[in-house]
Design a protein around this motif. Structure first.
Motif, short mmCIF file in Angstrom:
data_model
loop_
_atom_site.label_atom_id
_atom_site.label_comp_id
_atom_site.label_asym_id
_atom_site.label_seq_id
_atom_site.Cartn_x
_atom_site.Cartn_y
_atom_site.Cartn_z
N LYS A 126 0.97 -1.21 0.16
CA LYS A 126 0.03 0.01 -0.05
C LYS A 126 1.04 1.26 -0.09
CE LYS A 126 -4.38 -1.59 1.74
NZ LYS A 126 -4.59 -2.76 1.46
N LEU A 127 1.96 1.20 0.80
CA LEU A 127 2.82 2.39 0.56
C LEU A 127 3.46 2.59 -0.80
CD1 LEU A 127 5.31 2.34 3.75
CD2 LEU A 127 3.55 4.06 3.38
N ASP A 128 3.66 1.47 -1.57
CA ASP A 128 4.15 1.40 -3.00
C ASP A 128 2.90 2.07 -3.66
OD1 ASP A 128 6.73 0.46 -2.51
OD2 ASP A 128 6.17 -1.47 -3.03
N ASP A 129 1.86 1.81 -3.53
CA ASP A 129 0.99 2.32 -4.25
C ASP A 129 0.76 3.69 -4.04
OD1 ASP A 129 -0.02 -0.42 -4.99
OD2 ASP A 129 -1.79 -0.47 -3.59
N MET A 130 0.95 4.29 -2.71
CA MET A 130 0.81 5.67 -2.60
C MET A 130 2.04 6.26 -3.40
SD MET A 130 2.78 8.07 -0.82
CE MET A 130 3.72 7.27 0.90
N ARG A 131 3.31 5.59 -3.36
CA ARG A 131 4.33 6.38 -4.10
C ARG A 131 4.17 6.40 -5.43
NH1 ARG A 131 7.36 2.48 -0.96
NH2 ARG A 131 8.30 3.44 0.79
N GLN A 132 3.45 5.56 -5.93
CA GLN A 132 3.22 5.42 -7.66
C GLN A 132 2.17 6.57 -7.78
OE1 GLN A 132 2.30 1.85 -9.62
NE2 GLN A 132 3.91 0.75 -8.42
N ALA A 133 1.23 6.74 -6.89
CA ALA A 133 -0.17 7.65 -6.98
C ALA A 133 0.71 9.07 -7.04
CB ALA A 133 -0.79 7.49 -6.08
N VAL A 134 1.50 9.37 -6.21
CA VAL A 134 2.08 10.68 -5.84
C VAL A 134 3.09 10.95 -7.13
CG1 VAL A 134 1.81 10.73 -3.61
CG2 VAL A 134 3.82 10.07 -4.30
N ALA A 161 -5.98 12.19 -11.14
CA ALA A 161 -4.68 11.75 -10.64
C ALA A 161 -5.01 12.13 -9.06
CB ALA A 161 -3.45 12.38 -11.06
N THR A 162 -5.60 13.40 -8.64
CA THR A 162 -5.89 13.51 -7.33
C THR A 162 -6.92 12.83 -6.55
OG1 THR A 162 -5.52 15.93 -7.81
CG2 THR A 162 -6.63 15.21 -5.74
N GLY A 163 -7.78 12.22 -7.46
CA GLY A 163 -8.73 11.16 -6.96
C GLY A 163 -7.97 9.98 -6.64
N ALA A 164 -7.01 9.62 -7.26
CA ALA A 164 -6.42 8.18 -7.52
C ALA A 164 -5.48 8.37 -6.34
CB ALA A 164 -5.68 8.06 -8.57
N ALA A 165 -5.01 9.47 -6.05
CA ALA A 165 -3.88 9.40 -4.96
C ALA A 165 -4.78 9.55 -3.48
CB ALA A 165 -3.30 10.69 -4.95
N GLY A 166 -5.90 10.07 -3.58
CA GLY A 166 -6.65 10.12 -2.29
C GLY A 166 -7.28 8.90 -2.05
N LYS A 167 -7.59 8.19 -3.02
CA LYS A 167 -8.10 6.54 -2.83
C LYS A 167 -6.88 5.63 -2.32
CE LYS A 167 -11.46 4.90 -5.97
NZ LYS A 167 -11.82 4.38 -7.33
N SER A 168 -5.78 6.16 -2.82
CA SER A 168 -4.53 5.33 -2.03
C SER A 168 -4.30 5.65 -0.46
CB SER A 168 -3.30 5.34 -2.94
OG SER A 168 -2.31 6.12 -2.38
N CYS A 169 -4.39 6.81 -0.18
CA CYS A 169 -4.32 7.25 1.06
C CYS A 169 -5.27 6.78 2.03
CB CYS A 169 -4.62 8.81 1.39
SG CYS A 169 -3.39 9.97 0.46
N LYS A 170 -6.74 6.44 1.44
CA LYS A 170 -7.72 6.10 2.08
C LYS A 170 -7.68 4.58 2.26
CE LYS A 170 -12.71 6.50 2.56
NZ LYS A 170 -13.00 5.33 2.95
N SER A 171 -7.50 3.90 1.17
CA SER A 171 -7.35 2.54 1.42
C SER A 171 -6.34 1.91 2.24
CB SER A 171 -6.82 2.01 -0.09
OG SER A 171 -5.30 1.87 -0.11
N CYS A 172 -5.22 2.71 2.79
CA CYS A 172 -4.63 2.34 3.77
C CYS A 172 -4.96 2.72 5.27
CB CYS A 172 -3.06 2.94 3.80
SG CYS A 172 -1.71 2.19 4.38
#
Ligand code: ASC
Length: 159
Positions: free
Chosen positions: A111-119, A137-148
């Motif tokens: 999930k941390l890796d997902d965040m790195r890719q999203a940012v 891209a903002t929505g995708a990054a927010g989703k990655s924050c939220k999933s964690c």
């Protein structure tokens, strides 16, 4: 009289130092440095992501230069290895990190890796200047924050 004034000034300066060190301790607790470190890290992320989200939602006037700057800061943060701040044994103390992190370290790291890719993707999107692409891209990054946060963070999103 002169000496009294001098002593008074010295003791006031001393009190100031104590007050200052108490304030510093609130940011870096040297008994729990890893907890402080990761909280600072996620605060930096949130302080850059917050205004991008607000601009995308129309809650703040759009400022293209700021979107680029904040996305760059986030991408820089994405290159840091924050996983070291989740070292074994640091699940205690002042923390909202749930014990499940240490029980599912592989999933948490993914999930941390997902965040790195999203940012990283958000930085590219910001570079395009295209508001629709940036919003996605903002929505995708927010989703990655939220999933964690959903699985691994207790209570509210503070950092
Ligand atoms: C933020 C912030 C979070 C995330 C999350 C996304 O700006 O502080 O924790 O975005 O709200 O869903």
């Amino acid at each position: 009289m002169k000496r009294l004034t001098r002593n008074l000034l010295l003791s006031l300066a001393g009190a100031g130092c104590i007050a200052a060190s108490v304030q510093v301790a609130a940011h870096l607790n040297d008994k729990e440095p890893m907890q402080s470190y990761r909280q600072s890290y996620f605060t930096l992320l949130a302080m850059n992501f917050g205004p991008i989200g607000a601009m995308v939602k129309g809650e703040m006037p759009w400022d293209d230069a700021k979107v680029k700057l904040f996305a760059n800061e986030m991408a820089a943060l994405g290159t840091m290895d924050v996983s070291r701040a989740f070292a074994p044994g640091t699940d205690k103390g002042t923390t909202r990190a749930k014990p499940e992190i240490w029980e599912n370290m592989d999933d948490f790291s993914a999930k941390l890796d997902d965040m790195r890719q999203a940012v990283a993707a958000l930085q590219v999107a910001a570079g395009s200047g295209d508001r629709k692409i940036i919003a996605e891209a903002t929505g995708a990054a927010g989703k990655s924050c939220k999933s964690c946060h959903d699985e691994y963070k207790a209570e509210n999103y503070l950092y």
